[in-house]
Design an enzyme around this catalytic site. Structure first.
Site, short mmCIF file in Angstrom:
data_model
loop_
_atom_site.label_atom_id
_atom_site.label_comp_id
_atom_site.label_asym_id
_atom_site.label_seq_id
_atom_site.Cartn_x
_atom_site.Cartn_y
_atom_site.Cartn_z
N GLY A 66 34.90 -18.37 24.73
CA GLY A 66 33.67 -19.11 24.47
C GLY A 66 33.24 -18.94 23.01
O GLY A 66 33.87 -18.18 22.26
N GLN A 67 32.19 -19.63 22.62
CA GLN A 67 31.73 -19.54 21.21
C GLN A 67 31.41 -18.09 20.84
O GLN A 67 31.91 -17.56 19.85
CB GLN A 67 30.46 -20.37 21.02
CG GLN A 67 30.62 -21.84 21.22
CD GLN A 67 29.40 -22.57 20.66
OE1 GLN A 67 29.38 -22.92 19.49
NE2 GLN A 67 28.39 -22.78 21.48
N TYR A 109 23.86 -12.17 27.92
CA TYR A 109 23.16 -13.15 27.05
C TYR A 109 22.36 -14.14 27.88
O TYR A 109 22.81 -14.57 28.95
CB TYR A 109 24.17 -13.89 26.17
CG TYR A 109 24.90 -12.97 25.23
CD1 TYR A 109 24.35 -12.62 24.00
CD2 TYR A 109 26.10 -12.37 25.61
CE1 TYR A 109 24.99 -11.72 23.16
CE2 TYR A 109 26.75 -11.47 24.78
CZ TYR A 109 26.20 -11.16 23.55
OH TYR A 109 26.82 -10.27 22.72
N THR A 165 18.90 -17.28 27.32
CA THR A 165 18.60 -18.47 26.53
C THR A 165 17.10 -18.71 26.32
O THR A 165 16.28 -18.31 27.16
CB THR A 165 19.20 -19.70 27.26
OG1 THR A 165 18.75 -20.89 26.62
CG2 THR A 165 18.77 -19.76 28.72
N ASP A 166 16.80 -19.42 25.24
CA ASP A 166 15.42 -19.88 25.00
C ASP A 166 14.99 -20.89 26.06
O ASP A 166 13.80 -21.14 26.25
CB ASP A 166 15.29 -20.50 23.60
CG ASP A 166 16.28 -21.63 23.34
OD1 ASP A 166 17.37 -21.63 23.96
OD2 ASP A 166 15.97 -22.52 22.54
N TYR A 222 19.66 -25.41 34.31
CA TYR A 222 20.32 -24.39 33.49
C TYR A 222 19.35 -23.22 33.22
O TYR A 222 19.70 -22.05 33.42
CB TYR A 222 20.80 -25.03 32.18
CG TYR A 222 21.26 -24.05 31.13
CD1 TYR A 222 22.47 -23.36 31.26
CD2 TYR A 222 20.48 -23.79 29.99
CE1 TYR A 222 22.90 -22.47 30.29
CE2 TYR A 222 20.91 -22.90 29.02
CZ TYR A 222 22.11 -22.24 29.17
OH TYR A 222 22.52 -21.34 28.21
N1 LIG Z 1 25.53 -22.65 23.61
C1 LIG Z 1 24.22 -22.55 23.38
O1 LIG Z 1 23.61 -23.38 22.68
C2 LIG Z 1 23.44 -21.39 23.95
C3 LIG Z 1 22.05 -21.36 23.74
C4 LIG Z 1 21.33 -20.29 24.26
C5 LIG Z 1 21.96 -19.30 24.98
N2 LIG Z 1 23.32 -19.37 25.18
C6 LIG Z 1 23.94 -18.31 25.97
O2 LIG Z 1 24.83 -17.60 25.14
C7 LIG Z 1 25.94 -17.12 25.92
C8 LIG Z 1 27.24 -17.57 25.28
O3 LIG Z 1 27.24 -19.00 25.22
P1 LIG Z 1 28.41 -19.80 24.49
O4 LIG Z 1 27.80 -20.91 23.74
O5 LIG Z 1 29.35 -18.87 23.82
O6 LIG Z 1 29.13 -20.42 25.80
P2 LIG Z 1 30.51 -21.21 25.89
O7 LIG Z 1 31.09 -21.46 24.54
O8 LIG Z 1 30.26 -22.36 26.81
O9 LIG Z 1 31.46 -20.17 26.62
C9 LIG Z 1 31.24 -19.80 27.95
C10 LIG Z 1 32.46 -19.07 28.46
O10 LIG Z 1 32.26 -18.82 29.85
C11 LIG Z 1 33.45 -19.16 30.54
N3 LIG Z 1 33.20 -19.50 31.93
C12 LIG Z 1 32.67 -20.63 32.45
N4 LIG Z 1 32.66 -20.57 33.79
C13 LIG Z 1 33.20 -19.37 34.13
C14 LIG Z 1 33.47 -18.72 35.35
N5 LIG Z 1 33.23 -19.29 36.54
N6 LIG Z 1 34.02 -17.50 35.32
C15 LIG Z 1 34.33 -16.90 34.15
N7 LIG Z 1 34.11 -17.47 32.96
C16 LIG Z 1 33.54 -18.69 32.94
C17 LIG Z 1 33.98 -20.35 29.76
O11 LIG Z 1 35.34 -20.53 30.10
P3 LIG Z 1 35.97 -21.99 30.07
O12 LIG Z 1 36.24 -22.30 28.66
O13 LIG Z 1 37.20 -21.85 30.89
O14 LIG Z 1 34.95 -22.92 30.69
C18 LIG Z 1 33.75 -19.90 28.34
O15 LIG Z 1 34.78 -19.08 27.86
C19 LIG Z 1 25.71 -17.65 27.33
O16 LIG Z 1 25.05 -16.69 28.09
C20 LIG Z 1 24.77 -18.82 27.13
O17 LIG Z 1 23.99 -19.10 28.28
C21 LIG Z 1 24.06 -20.38 24.68
#
Ligand SMILES: NC(=O)c1ccc[n+]([C@@H]2O[C@H](COP(=O)([O-])OP(=O)(O)OC[C@H]3O[C@@H](n4cnc5c(N)ncnc54)[C@H](OP(=O)(O)O)[C@@H]3O)[C@@H](O)[C@H]2O)c1
Length: 293
Positions: free
Chosen positions: A10-11, A98, A100-101, A124
Protein backbone atom coordinates in the site's frame (compact mmCIF):
# COMPACT_ATOMS: atom_id res chain seq x y z
CA UNK A 1 12.84 -6.76 17.97
CA UNK A 2 10.62 -8.61 15.51
CA UNK A 3 8.28 -6.36 13.52
CA UNK A 4 5.28 -7.63 11.55
CA UNK A 5 4.26 -5.12 8.88
CA UNK A 6 0.88 -5.66 7.22
CA UNK A 7 -0.05 -3.96 3.96
CA UNK A 8 3.48 -3.76 2.53
CA UNK A 9 2.38 -2.80 -1.00
CA UNK A 10 0.00 0.00 0.00
CA UNK A 11 1.04 3.67 -0.12
CA UNK A 12 2.05 3.82 3.52
CA UNK A 13 3.05 0.15 3.76
CA UNK A 14 5.50 0.46 0.86
CA UNK A 15 7.27 3.36 2.57
CA UNK A 16 7.21 1.57 5.93
CA UNK A 17 8.76 -1.51 4.36
CA UNK A 18 11.90 0.43 3.41
CA UNK A 19 11.95 2.71 6.48
CA UNK A 20 11.59 0.03 9.16
CA UNK A 21 14.36 -2.24 7.87
CA UNK A 22 16.94 -0.79 10.22
CA UNK A 23 14.74 -1.03 13.30
CA UNK A 24 14.52 -4.78 13.70
CA UNK A 25 13.82 -8.13 12.13
CA UNK A 26 11.08 -7.17 9.67
CA UNK A 27 8.43 -9.55 8.32
CA UNK A 28 6.34 -7.70 5.73
CA UNK A 29 3.15 -9.18 4.28
CA UNK A 30 0.10 -8.19 2.30
CA UNK A 31 -3.09 -9.72 0.97
CA UNK A 32 -3.46 -12.66 0.26
CA UNK A 33 -0.65 -13.76 2.65
CA UNK A 34 -2.87 -12.24 5.31
CA UNK A 35 -6.56 -11.39 4.93
CA UNK A 36 -7.78 -8.77 7.40
CA UNK A 37 -11.33 -9.87 6.67
CA UNK A 38 -10.59 -13.31 8.15
CA UNK A 39 -10.06 -13.85 11.87
CA UNK A 40 -8.52 -17.23 11.12
CA UNK A 41 -5.99 -15.71 8.71
CA UNK A 42 -5.02 -12.94 11.17
CA UNK A 43 -4.62 -15.33 14.08
CA UNK A 44 -2.65 -17.83 11.99
CA UNK A 45 -0.15 -15.23 10.77
CA UNK A 46 0.41 -13.49 14.11
CA UNK A 47 0.79 -16.77 16.00
CA UNK A 48 3.28 -18.04 13.40
CA UNK A 49 5.40 -14.86 13.23
CA UNK A 50 5.26 -14.03 16.98
CA UNK A 51 6.23 -10.36 16.59
CA UNK A 52 7.06 -7.83 19.31
CA UNK A 53 5.47 -5.07 17.25
CA UNK A 54 2.66 -5.20 14.66
CA UNK A 55 2.14 -2.32 12.25
CA UNK A 56 -1.16 -2.42 10.41
CA UNK A 57 -1.06 -0.40 7.20
CA UNK A 58 -3.80 -2.47 5.54
CA UNK A 59 -7.21 -0.98 4.97
CA UNK A 60 -10.23 -0.94 2.71
CA UNK A 61 -9.54 2.57 1.37
CA UNK A 62 -11.99 2.98 -1.52
CA UNK A 63 -14.28 5.56 0.10
CA UNK A 64 -16.99 5.45 -2.59
CA UNK A 65 -16.99 1.68 -3.11
CA UNK A 66 -17.35 1.16 0.64
CA UNK A 67 -20.90 2.53 0.34
CA UNK A 68 -21.89 -0.57 -1.66
CA UNK A 69 -19.59 -3.04 0.18
CA UNK A 70 -20.15 -2.06 3.82
CA UNK A 71 -19.75 -5.59 5.20
CA UNK A 72 -16.37 -6.15 3.56
CA UNK A 73 -15.19 -2.65 4.54
CA UNK A 74 -16.30 -3.28 8.13
CA UNK A 75 -14.57 -6.67 8.26
CA UNK A 76 -11.23 -5.20 7.07
CA UNK A 77 -11.35 -1.79 8.76
CA UNK A 78 -13.52 -2.46 11.79
CA UNK A 79 -13.31 -6.09 12.93
CA UNK A 80 -9.83 -7.11 11.70
CA UNK A 81 -7.92 -4.46 13.69
CA UNK A 82 -9.65 -5.62 16.89
CA UNK A 83 -8.52 -9.20 16.28
CA UNK A 84 -5.01 -7.96 15.59
CA UNK A 85 -5.10 -6.06 18.87
CA UNK A 86 -6.24 -9.19 20.73
CA UNK A 87 -3.44 -11.22 19.18
CA UNK A 88 -0.89 -8.50 19.97
CA UNK A 89 -2.02 -8.43 23.59
CA UNK A 90 -1.85 -12.22 23.81
CA UNK A 91 1.82 -12.07 22.76
CA UNK A 92 2.50 -8.96 24.83
CA UNK A 93 3.32 -7.20 21.56
CA UNK A 94 2.58 -3.58 20.62
CA UNK A 95 0.29 -2.48 17.78
CA UNK A 96 0.52 0.60 15.58
CA UNK A 97 -2.63 1.20 13.53
CA UNK A 98 -3.67 3.98 11.11
CA UNK A 99 -6.98 5.77 10.93
CA UNK A 100 -8.45 8.75 9.16
CA UNK A 101 -9.73 12.32 9.35
CA UNK A 102 -12.94 10.88 7.85
CA UNK A 103 -14.01 9.76 11.35
CA UNK A 104 -15.10 13.42 11.72
CA UNK A 105 -18.11 15.06 10.10
CA UNK A 106 -16.16 18.15 8.98
CA UNK A 107 -18.53 20.69 10.53
CA UNK A 108 -16.33 21.97 13.39
CA UNK A 109 -14.88 24.76 11.28
CA UNK A 110 -11.47 24.42 12.95
CA UNK A 111 -8.74 21.74 13.14
CA UNK A 112 -9.86 18.60 14.98
CA UNK A 113 -7.99 17.56 18.11
CA UNK A 114 -7.85 14.06 19.59
CA UNK A 115 -10.45 15.19 22.17
CA UNK A 116 -13.09 15.98 19.54
CA UNK A 117 -15.95 13.51 19.24
CA UNK A 118 -15.92 11.56 15.94
CA UNK A 119 -19.10 11.52 13.89
CA UNK A 120 -18.48 9.82 10.55
CA UNK A 121 -20.72 10.68 7.60
CA UNK A 122 -19.82 7.80 5.28
CA UNK A 123 -19.36 4.04 5.51
CA UNK A 124 -15.56 4.23 5.24
CA UNK A 125 -15.42 6.63 8.20
CA UNK A 126 -17.80 4.43 10.21
CA UNK A 127 -15.68 1.34 9.61
CA UNK A 128 -12.42 3.13 10.46
CA UNK A 129 -13.95 4.46 13.69
CA UNK A 130 -15.12 0.93 14.54
CA UNK A 131 -11.51 -0.23 14.04
CA UNK A 132 -10.18 2.47 16.37
CA UNK A 133 -12.68 1.51 19.05
CA UNK A 134 -11.99 -2.20 18.69
CA UNK A 135 -8.26 -1.60 19.21
CA UNK A 136 -8.93 0.69 22.18
CA UNK A 137 -11.37 -1.79 23.74
CA UNK A 138 -8.71 -4.50 23.80
CA UNK A 139 -6.56 -1.99 25.67
CA UNK A 140 -3.08 -3.34 25.00
CA UNK A 141 -0.01 -1.34 23.96
CA UNK A 142 -1.32 0.55 20.94
CA UNK A 143 -0.89 3.75 19.01
CA UNK A 144 -3.52 4.91 16.52
CA UNK A 145 -2.30 7.48 14.03
CA UNK A 146 -5.14 9.36 12.33
CA UNK A 147 -3.99 10.85 9.08
CA UNK A 148 -5.47 12.64 6.05
CA UNK A 149 -5.28 12.86 2.24
CA UNK A 150 -2.42 10.35 1.86
CA UNK A 151 -0.49 10.42 -1.41
CA UNK A 152 2.45 8.79 -3.17
CA UNK A 153 3.39 8.11 -6.78
CA UNK A 154 3.09 4.36 -6.29
CA UNK A 155 -0.68 3.89 -6.37
CA UNK A 156 -3.61 5.86 -7.76
CA UNK A 157 -4.38 8.81 -5.47
CA UNK A 158 -5.33 12.48 -5.87
CA UNK A 159 -1.79 13.44 -6.94
CA UNK A 160 -1.54 10.81 -9.69
CA UNK A 161 -5.09 11.58 -10.84
CA UNK A 162 -4.42 15.33 -11.17
CA UNK A 163 -1.20 14.64 -13.12
CA UNK A 164 -3.13 12.30 -15.44
CA UNK A 165 -6.06 14.70 -15.97
CA UNK A 166 -3.61 17.55 -16.72
CA UNK A 167 -2.14 15.50 -19.57
CA UNK A 168 -5.54 14.60 -21.04
CA UNK A 169 -7.69 17.70 -20.57
CA UNK A 170 -7.51 21.44 -21.23
CA UNK A 171 -9.78 22.46 -18.35
CA UNK A 172 -9.86 21.03 -14.86
CA UNK A 173 -12.49 21.76 -12.25
CA UNK A 174 -11.48 20.86 -8.69
CA UNK A 175 -13.51 21.33 -5.53
CA UNK A 176 -12.41 24.14 -3.25
CA UNK A 177 -14.80 23.46 -0.38
CA UNK A 178 -13.06 20.33 0.97
CA UNK A 179 -10.22 21.32 3.28
CA UNK A 180 -7.70 19.12 5.04
CA UNK A 181 -3.99 18.43 4.87
CA UNK A 182 -2.18 16.36 2.22
CA UNK A 183 0.18 13.83 3.78
CA UNK A 184 3.04 12.16 1.90
CA UNK A 185 3.13 8.43 2.68
CA UNK A 186 6.87 8.71 3.35
CA UNK A 187 6.30 11.40 5.99
CA UNK A 188 3.97 9.02 7.82
CA UNK A 189 6.43 6.14 7.59
CA UNK A 190 9.33 8.24 8.80
CA UNK A 191 7.36 9.66 11.72
CA UNK A 192 6.27 6.13 12.64
CA UNK A 193 9.89 4.95 12.57
CA UNK A 194 11.01 7.88 14.74
CA UNK A 195 8.38 7.03 17.32
CA UNK A 196 9.41 3.35 17.36
CA UNK A 197 13.08 4.27 17.62
CA UNK A 198 12.32 6.27 20.75
CA UNK A 199 11.28 2.98 22.37
CA UNK A 200 14.93 1.83 22.13
CA UNK A 201 14.22 -1.87 21.69
CA UNK A 202 11.50 -1.84 24.37
CA UNK A 203 8.58 -0.88 22.12
CA UNK A 204 5.90 -2.60 24.15
CA UNK A 205 6.66 -0.80 27.38
CA UNK A 206 7.21 2.50 25.58
CA UNK A 207 4.06 2.32 23.46
CA UNK A 208 2.00 1.21 26.45
CA UNK A 209 3.19 4.29 28.31
CA UNK A 210 2.34 6.52 25.33
CA UNK A 211 -0.72 4.64 24.12
CA UNK A 212 -3.58 6.50 22.56
CA UNK A 213 -4.85 8.26 19.47
CA UNK A 214 -2.61 10.80 17.72
CA UNK A 215 -3.22 13.04 14.73
CA UNK A 216 -0.37 12.76 12.23
CA UNK A 217 -0.67 14.63 8.93
CA UNK A 218 1.15 17.19 6.81
CA UNK A 219 1.38 20.61 8.46
CA UNK A 220 -0.93 23.46 7.42
CA UNK A 221 -4.05 23.10 5.31
CA UNK A 222 -5.43 23.59 1.82
CA UNK A 223 -8.47 22.92 -0.31
CA UNK A 224 -8.36 20.23 -2.97
CA UNK A 225 -8.25 23.06 -5.55
CA UNK A 226 -5.16 24.60 -3.90
CA UNK A 227 -3.58 21.16 -3.64
CA UNK A 228 -4.17 20.51 -7.34
CA UNK A 229 -2.63 23.87 -8.27
CA UNK A 230 0.48 23.06 -6.20
CA UNK A 231 0.76 19.62 -7.83
CA UNK A 232 0.61 21.14 -11.30
CA UNK A 233 3.19 23.82 -10.47
CA UNK A 234 5.64 21.30 -8.98
CA UNK A 235 5.10 18.66 -11.71
CA UNK A 236 8.64 17.97 -13.00
CA UNK A 237 7.21 17.14 -16.47
CA UNK A 238 5.08 20.26 -16.80
CA UNK A 239 5.77 20.41 -20.54
CA UNK A 240 3.59 17.29 -20.91
CA UNK A 241 0.55 19.06 -19.50
CA UNK A 242 -2.18 19.92 -22.00
CA UNK A 243 -4.01 21.94 -19.35
CA UNK A 244 -4.96 25.56 -20.08
CA UNK A 245 -7.05 26.41 -17.01
CA UNK A 246 -7.92 25.07 -13.57
CA UNK A 247 -11.17 26.28 -12.03
CA UNK A 248 -12.58 26.00 -8.51
CA UNK A 249 -15.76 23.96 -8.12
CA UNK A 250 -18.09 22.88 -5.34
CA UNK A 251 -18.53 19.34 -4.00
CA UNK A 252 -22.21 19.60 -4.93
CA UNK A 253 -21.14 19.82 -8.60
CA UNK A 254 -19.58 16.33 -8.37
CA UNK A 255 -22.03 13.96 -6.69
CA UNK A 256 -20.24 10.86 -5.34
CA UNK A 257 -21.65 7.74 -3.64
CA UNK A 258 -19.96 8.73 -0.35
CA UNK A 259 -20.35 12.13 1.29
CA UNK A 260 -17.05 13.79 2.25
CA UNK A 261 -16.47 15.91 5.36
CA UNK A 262 -15.89 19.55 4.33
CA UNK A 263 -13.21 20.69 6.81
CA UNK A 264 -11.55 17.60 8.27
CA UNK A 265 -8.22 19.20 9.09
CA UNK A 266 -6.32 17.53 11.94
CA UNK A 267 -4.54 19.42 14.71
CA UNK A 268 -1.10 17.77 15.03
CA UNK A 269 0.11 19.50 18.21
CA UNK A 270 -0.17 16.43 20.47
CA UNK A 271 2.11 14.13 18.49
CA UNK A 272 4.70 16.86 18.04
CA UNK A 273 4.74 17.50 21.78
CA UNK A 274 4.64 13.91 23.07
CA UNK A 275 7.25 12.54 20.64
CA UNK A 276 9.20 15.76 19.96
CA UNK A 277 8.47 15.42 16.24
CA UNK A 278 8.74 18.33 13.82
CA UNK A 279 6.04 18.05 11.19
CA UNK A 280 6.82 19.74 7.88
CA UNK A 281 4.22 21.76 5.97
CA UNK A 282 2.20 19.88 3.35
CA UNK A 283 3.87 21.81 0.47
CA UNK A 284 7.27 20.61 1.64
CA UNK A 285 6.14 16.97 1.39
CA UNK A 286 4.91 17.54 -2.14
CA UNK A 287 8.20 19.19 -3.13
CA UNK A 288 10.17 16.26 -1.72
CA UNK A 289 7.92 13.75 -3.50
CA UNK A 290 8.76 15.26 -6.87
CA UNK A 291 12.45 15.80 -6.00
CA UNK A 292 13.20 12.40 -4.55
CA UNK A 293 10.81 9.65 -5.63
N1 LIG B 1 -5.33 7.03 1.32
C1 LIG B 1 -5.77 8.05 2.05
O1 LIG B 1 -6.04 9.15 1.54
C2 LIG B 1 -5.91 7.92 3.54
C3 LIG B 1 -6.42 9.01 4.27
C4 LIG B 1 -6.55 8.89 5.65
C5 LIG B 1 -6.19 7.72 6.29
N2 LIG B 1 -5.70 6.67 5.55
C6 LIG B 1 -5.36 5.44 6.27
O2 LIG B 1 -3.97 5.23 6.15
C7 LIG B 1 -3.69 3.82 6.13
C8 LIG B 1 -2.86 3.47 4.91
O3 LIG B 1 -3.60 3.86 3.74
P1 LIG B 1 -2.97 3.75 2.28
O4 LIG B 1 -3.36 4.96 1.53
O5 LIG B 1 -1.55 3.35 2.36
O6 LIG B 1 -3.84 2.52 1.73
P2 LIG B 1 -3.66 1.70 0.38
O7 LIG B 1 -2.59 2.29 -0.48
O8 LIG B 1 -5.03 1.51 -0.18
O9 LIG B 1 -3.12 0.30 0.89
C9 LIG B 1 -3.94 -0.56 1.64
C10 LIG B 1 -3.28 -1.92 1.70
O10 LIG B 1 -4.20 -2.80 2.36
C11 LIG B 1 -4.26 -4.01 1.62
N3 LIG B 1 -5.52 -4.71 1.83
C12 LIG B 1 -6.75 -4.43 1.35
N4 LIG B 1 -7.63 -5.35 1.74
C13 LIG B 1 -6.95 -6.25 2.50
C14 LIG B 1 -7.29 -7.44 3.18
N5 LIG B 1 -8.52 -7.95 3.16
N6 LIG B 1 -6.33 -8.08 3.86
C15 LIG B 1 -5.06 -7.64 3.88
N7 LIG B 1 -4.67 -6.53 3.23
C16 LIG B 1 -5.60 -5.83 2.56
C17 LIG B 1 -4.12 -3.55 0.18
O11 LIG B 1 -3.78 -4.67 -0.61
P3 LIG B 1 -4.25 -4.73 -2.14
O12 LIG B 1 -3.32 -3.86 -2.89
O13 LIG B 1 -4.12 -6.16 -2.47
O14 LIG B 1 -5.67 -4.23 -2.17
C18 LIG B 1 -3.02 -2.52 0.31
O15 LIG B 1 -1.75 -3.10 0.29
C19 LIG B 1 -5.06 3.14 6.19
O16 LIG B 1 -5.37 2.83 7.51
C20 LIG B 1 -6.02 4.21 5.70
O17 LIG B 1 -7.33 4.01 6.19
C21 LIG B 1 -5.54 6.75 4.21
Amino acid sequence: MKILLLGKTGQVGWELNRTLLTLGDLVALDYPEIDLASAESIRGVVRRVKPNLIINATAYTDVDKAESEPDLAMAINGTGPGILAEEAKRLDAALIHYSTDYVFDGTKGAPYTEEDEPNPINVYGETKLAGERAVQDVGGAYLIFRTSWVYSLRRPCFVTKVLKWAREQETLRIVDDQISSPTWARTLAEATAQVIAQGRGEPVAYLREKRGVYHLAGGGSCSRYEWAKAILELDPSRQKQSLKEILPARSLDFPTPAKRPMISLLNVDKIQKVFSLAIAGWEEGLRLLFDGS
